[in-house]
Design an enzyme around this catalytic site. Structure first.
Site, PDB file in Angstrom:
ATOM      1  CB  VAL A 285      -0.955  -0.003   1.212  1.00  0.00           C
ATOM      2  CG1 VAL A 285      -1.771   1.277   1.256  1.00  0.00           C
ATOM      3  CG2 VAL A 285      -1.876  -1.211   1.157  1.00  0.00           C
ATOM      4  CD  GLU A 290      -2.339   4.473   0.361  1.00  0.00           C
ATOM      5  OE1 GLU A 290      -1.395   5.264   0.137  1.00  0.00           O
ATOM      6  OE2 GLU A 290      -2.303   3.614   1.254  1.00  0.00           O
ATOM      7  CG  ASP A 332     -12.388  29.163 -36.259  1.00  0.00           C
ATOM      8  OD1 ASP A 332     -11.721  29.599 -35.310  1.00  0.00           O
ATOM      9  OD2 ASP A 332     -13.625  29.083 -36.227  1.00  0.00           O
ATOM     10  CG  ASP A 639     -17.521  28.369 -35.898  1.00  0.00           C
ATOM     11  OD1 ASP A 639     -17.218  27.540 -36.766  1.00  0.00           O
ATOM     12  OD2 ASP A 639     -17.658  29.580 -36.138  1.00  0.00           O
ATOM     13  CG  ASP A 643     -15.138  23.487 -37.354  1.00  0.00           C
ATOM     14  OD1 ASP A 643     -14.315  23.331 -38.266  1.00  0.00           O
ATOM     15  OD2 ASP A 643     -15.745  24.556 -37.146  1.00  0.00           O
ATOM     16  CG  ASP A 737       0.761   9.126   0.444  1.00  0.00           C
ATOM     17  OD1 ASP A 737       1.824   9.688   0.759  1.00  0.00           O
ATOM     18  OD2 ASP A 737       0.703   7.982  -0.029  1.00  0.00           O
TER      19      ASP A 737
END
Length: 901
Positions: A285, A290, A332, A639, A643, A737
């Site tokens: 572990v 974690e 664009d 847009d 696209d 952690d």
């Protein structure tokens, strides 16, 4: 094509031949038997529904990471050996990560569903001699469809009659202005924007009326073709997902090896079997942080919220970090780099080019000198024609941004207002007697006005505007500013050159002419007097030039991909700093062939081009694939419906929030609420900061956990007492952690984030240098832990519980102070992004209290096997725990000095 006629035959044949090929009479249309036969052959006019990513799939996706799988195995082992607290702790970590990710990603990609909605329209169709309204999905090839202004085109049609027809095809072609339509044949293989005798499913009729024959339905339409491309493009796994998966797979092997070695060595040396199994599980572990999935998810969510404040909404959580590694932005033009608002920038008259400003008492200037239109007869007449020969609606005083009409005509009305010419006032002076609507074949329109009170030569005044070459052809004289002169061959050639030069400057050009006549029924297009031309442009957005400069400084290439003309695209590119000179290449989209059709040299040449014009959906996919094959991380803006495939194919799809279609927004990873390129740059900076945070807290977690593993492993190998108990290991991980790592994950970026080149797409979260540093820091933390344990046990002769408590506290606090070793290279040890982070100081306070509780809270200390410590013991703990910090900072300073030398 879903049609008995080939695409080439459809566009290059006369309408009657197309009707004959379908076996239909335009006046009668299909009969019911023909409709049934066609539907049986070609199916319904529907787009295929794609499988949607529902809530269940999103939830399941949260558990697909190798790290999550490793944690799950650790939890199962803990429960198998009845280590309930350890198992529950790991399960809580998994559940928290899944919950955060699920809630944040609940808005799934639904582009196919949006495409499907475009099919749910009604259509007017002629069948058996009668015009009737049917559902658009009931249309079949050969149907005769009747169109009027405001209609949505229900299928792909070949026009057989058209009257002043204009279609808004921007969602398919990217062309910002309405497209004029005609029934005349055109050359095959032209881009969609130039196929003037066809209209396409999902587009809108802006003006006029028409009839057309259905040539393609369902998935065989251009819209259906795009939906197929979008489905095939799919979503690419983000670089962060790839990196975390690689890290997870590496940790799996590390965990298995460590657990096996420790367990076997302890058992061989005769230690208690259950203790060694429990220790092996605890170290398993410990080897897997974690907090990593939780903190990574929270850091990404925090970055998403920050981006939202800067008008960038994120649809996909992992896409937040991908922005930070973006090396190519394909954007664009219309509305992103430009304002998506046509503006008249210059008026060319005989005496010179009049520049038009945006404000001021005298917005018109000639040779840098102010010009008053009433004092310049040709200019005054041209502006009058521009306002009167116009069908757009003037802006409402209560809603000045709401306009109705062709964008160029709206720009002409605004031009007139700058000269204090208002259409209502002019129409009261010059009442309109007749309008000759715009003819796509003639490329002109005219209005005839009653001018008896203003003209001695004739009772009517004709105002004409249109394409420069068309108007010039109809002119026999021109206005000099002081009077009218014949338009001889020499002057005609000179005007043609001036018009061409205006167009070469990237402007859209309209010509204006006038005449007087005795009758309102006279031909409006004969014996005209040329007044001049107006150059119109879609001006660049404010600040976009600085944003592109910032991209270049950050090592990010910007590529313009537009449906507009090459010359227009090149000049906008020059104006915004995308290219440096007019000789820069602006290639047509047809140059973007599939990768397999390109030579290596051709690939390299295309990768250097910054402007592509007249680009189709397939060509956008080819462009993305071209750069991705070279290892680039590609962001694509868009847009329109066209696209959607590119937005899904790109590493980051960026849709426009104000003018973007629903299809584009739901296919994208990010939606810009303000349609501004500057927001993309700000989001990239946030993405870079987030990756740095992820790298920092991952490094922090693994180096601290490595210290635990080395300390326990060395003690086991040396057949010495264990300096940490299994539950203590889990307790340290639960504290260190989460809170410190979370604080690092919430840090903000600094001004240097956009002054470095982007990372390579293949670069791991932790490089080889990082793994070496993790090992060194781990050894340092383990050495201080084992050193205090040895002093307590051998020198001070303390009992096992107190000695273990000392080593437990030393490890815990050395990991806490280790957070200050996470500062970036080149920053001050006292003033850096870590010391400026308020979350770091909050985490240190919380963790200190929790660690003290492990020693002094009854019940908790019993469970952990700890005891209260003397002042001398605490002095040893805090003194030793500072060693990794001091050594780490000295090492950074020495390394940085060496690097500078």
């Amino acid at each position: 094509m879903n049609s008995p006629v080939s695409p080439a035959e459809v566009v290059q044949s006369q309408p009657q031949k197309v009707l004959e090929a379908f076996g239909v009479d335009a006046a009668q249309g299909l009969n019911s038997r023909q409709v049934d036969r066609q539907r049986e052959k070609y199916g319904w006019n529907r787009l295929e529904e794609a499988k949607q990513r529902g809530a269940g799939a999103i939830f399941v996706d949260q558990f697909k990471s190798p790290i999550i799988g490793l944690l799950a195995v650790a939890a199962v082992l803990a429960f198998a050996f009845q280590e309930w607290i350890e198992g529950i702790a790991v399960v809580i970590a998994i559940a928290l990560n899944a919950l955060i990710g699920f809630v944040t990603e609940l808005r799934a990609v639904k582009s196919m569903e949006s495409l499907q909605q475009l099919s749910q329209t009604q259509a007017k169709v002629r069948r058996e001699g009668q015009v009737q309204q049917v559902g658009a999905d009931a249309l079949v090839p050969g149907d005769i469809v009747v169109l009027e202004g405001g209609d949505i085109v229900p299928a792909d049609l070949r026009l057989i009659s058209a009257s002043n027809l204009q279609a808004d095809e921007s969602a398919l072609t990217g062309e910002s202005l309405p497209a004029s339509k005609t029934i005349q044949p055109v050359e095959p293989d032209l881009p969609l924007a130039e196929q003037t005798n066809r209209v396409f499913k999902g587009t809108a009729i802006r003006l006029g009326s028409a009839e057309g024959i259905v040539t393609a339905t369902g998935m065989e339409t251009e819209l259906g073709h795009i939906s197929t491309l979008a489905a095939q493009a799919g979503g690419e796994q983000t670089p962060l997902e790839q990196r975390l998966d690689q890290l997870g797979r590496r940790l799996i092997w590390i965990t298995l090896v460590i657990a096996a070695i420790v367990a076997i060595s302890g058992i061989v040396q005769g230690k208690d079997l259950m203790l060694m199994v429990e220790t092996a599980i605890a170290l398993s572990v410990a080897a897997v942080p974690e907090g990593l999935p939780i903190v990574a998810t929270v850091a990404l969510a925090r970055g998403m919220w920050r981006m939202a404040k800067q008008n960038a909404l994120i649809n996909r959580l992992s896409a937040v970090e991908t922005l930070g590694s973006t090396s190519i932005i394909c954007t664009d033009k219309t509305g992103t780099l430009t304002q998506n608002r046509m503006t008249a920038s210059q008026v060319v008259v005989e005496t010179g080019t009049v520049q038009v400003g945006s404000s001021g008492d005298t917005p018109f200037s000639l040779d840098n000198q102010p010009v008053e239109p009433p004092q310049h007869e040709a200019l005054a007449q041209l502006l009058r024609v521009a306002v009167l020969c116009n069908n757009a609606e003037p802006p409402d005083s209560e809603a000045p941004d709401r306009t109705i009409g062709d964008p160029m005509e709206i720009a002409l009305l605004n031009l007139g207002q700058q000269a204090d010419l208002h259409r209502d006032d002019l129409r009261s002076q010059y009442p309109e007697e007749r309008e000759v609507a715009f003819d796509p074949d003639l490329k002109m329109m005219a209005t005839i006005h009653n001018a008896r009170d203003h003209s001695a030569k004739g009772g009517y005044w004709v105002a004409v505007k249109g394409a420069p070459e068309a108007v010039l052809e109809c002119c026999t004289q021109y206005h000099t500013g002081q009077g009218v002169q014949p338009l001889d061959r020499e002057n005609r050639d000179r005007w043609q050159q001036r018009m061409h030069a205006t167009a070469e400057a990237g402007l859209r050009v309209l010509a204006f002419a006038t005449k007087t006549t005795d009758t309102a029924q006279d031909d409006p297009y004969s014996d005209l007097t040329l007044l001049g031309v107006v150059g119109l442009e879609d001006p660049p957005r404010q600040g976009v030039k600085d944003s592109i400069k910032a991209c270049h400084q950050a090592g990010i290439r910007v590529v313009m991909v537009t449906g507009d003309q090459q010359i227009t695209a090149r000049n906008i590119g020059l104006a915004v700093g995308l290219v440096g000179n007019r000789e820069a290449k602006a290639l047509p989209g047809k140059a973007l062939k599939p990768l397999d059709d390109l030579t290596d040299q051709h690939r390299q040449e295309l990768q250097q081009v910054s402007i592509f014009a007249r680009v189709s959906p397939e060509q956008k996919l080819n462009l993305i694939a071209l750069h991705q094959a070279d290892g680039a991380i590609v962001a694509m803006t868009g847009d329109g419906v066209n696209d959607a495939p590119a937005l899904q194919k790109a590493d980051i799809g960026v849709a426009m929030g104000q003018r973007g279609t629903q299809v584009a927004q739901e296919a994208a990873d990010m939606v810009l609420q303000d349609d501004s390129f500057a927001s993309i740059v700000a989001a990239v900076a946030q993405g870079r900061a987030i990756f740095r945070n992820i790298r920092q807290f991952t490094f922090y977690l693994l180096s601290g956990n490595t210290g635990e593993i080395i300390a326990v492993a060395l003690a086991s190998f040396a057949n010495a007492p264990l300096p940490l108990l299994p539950l203590q290991i889990l307790y340290i991980n639960a504290v260190n952690d989460v809170f410190p790592a979370l604080a690092l994950g919430l840090g903000e970026g600094d001004d240097t984030m956009m002054q470095r080149p982007p990372r390579k797409g293949s670069e791991a979260v932790l490089t080889q240098d990082h793994w070496i540093a993790i090992g060194l820091y781990g050894l340092l933390i383990a050495a201080t832990t084992l050193g205090t344990f040895a002093i307590a046990l051998r020198v001070w002769q303390l009992d096992g519980t107190e000695a273990v408590t000392i080593s437990f506290m030393t490890l815990s606090f050395s990991r806490l102070w280790h957070i200050f070793n996470m500062r970036s290279r080149g920053t001050s040890p006292l003033h850096n992004e870590v010391t400026r982070n308020p979350f770091v100081w909050g985490a240190l306070v919380i963790c200190t209290l929790i660690l003290l509780a492990a020693v002094y809270v009854p019940g908790l200390s019993d469970a952990l096997g700890t005891t209260g410590l003397s002042g001398r013991a605490w002095g040893l703990v805090f003194g030793a725990s500072l060693i990794p910090l001091v050594v780490g900072q000295l090492g950074k300073v020495l390394f940085e000095r060496k690097a500078k030398r």
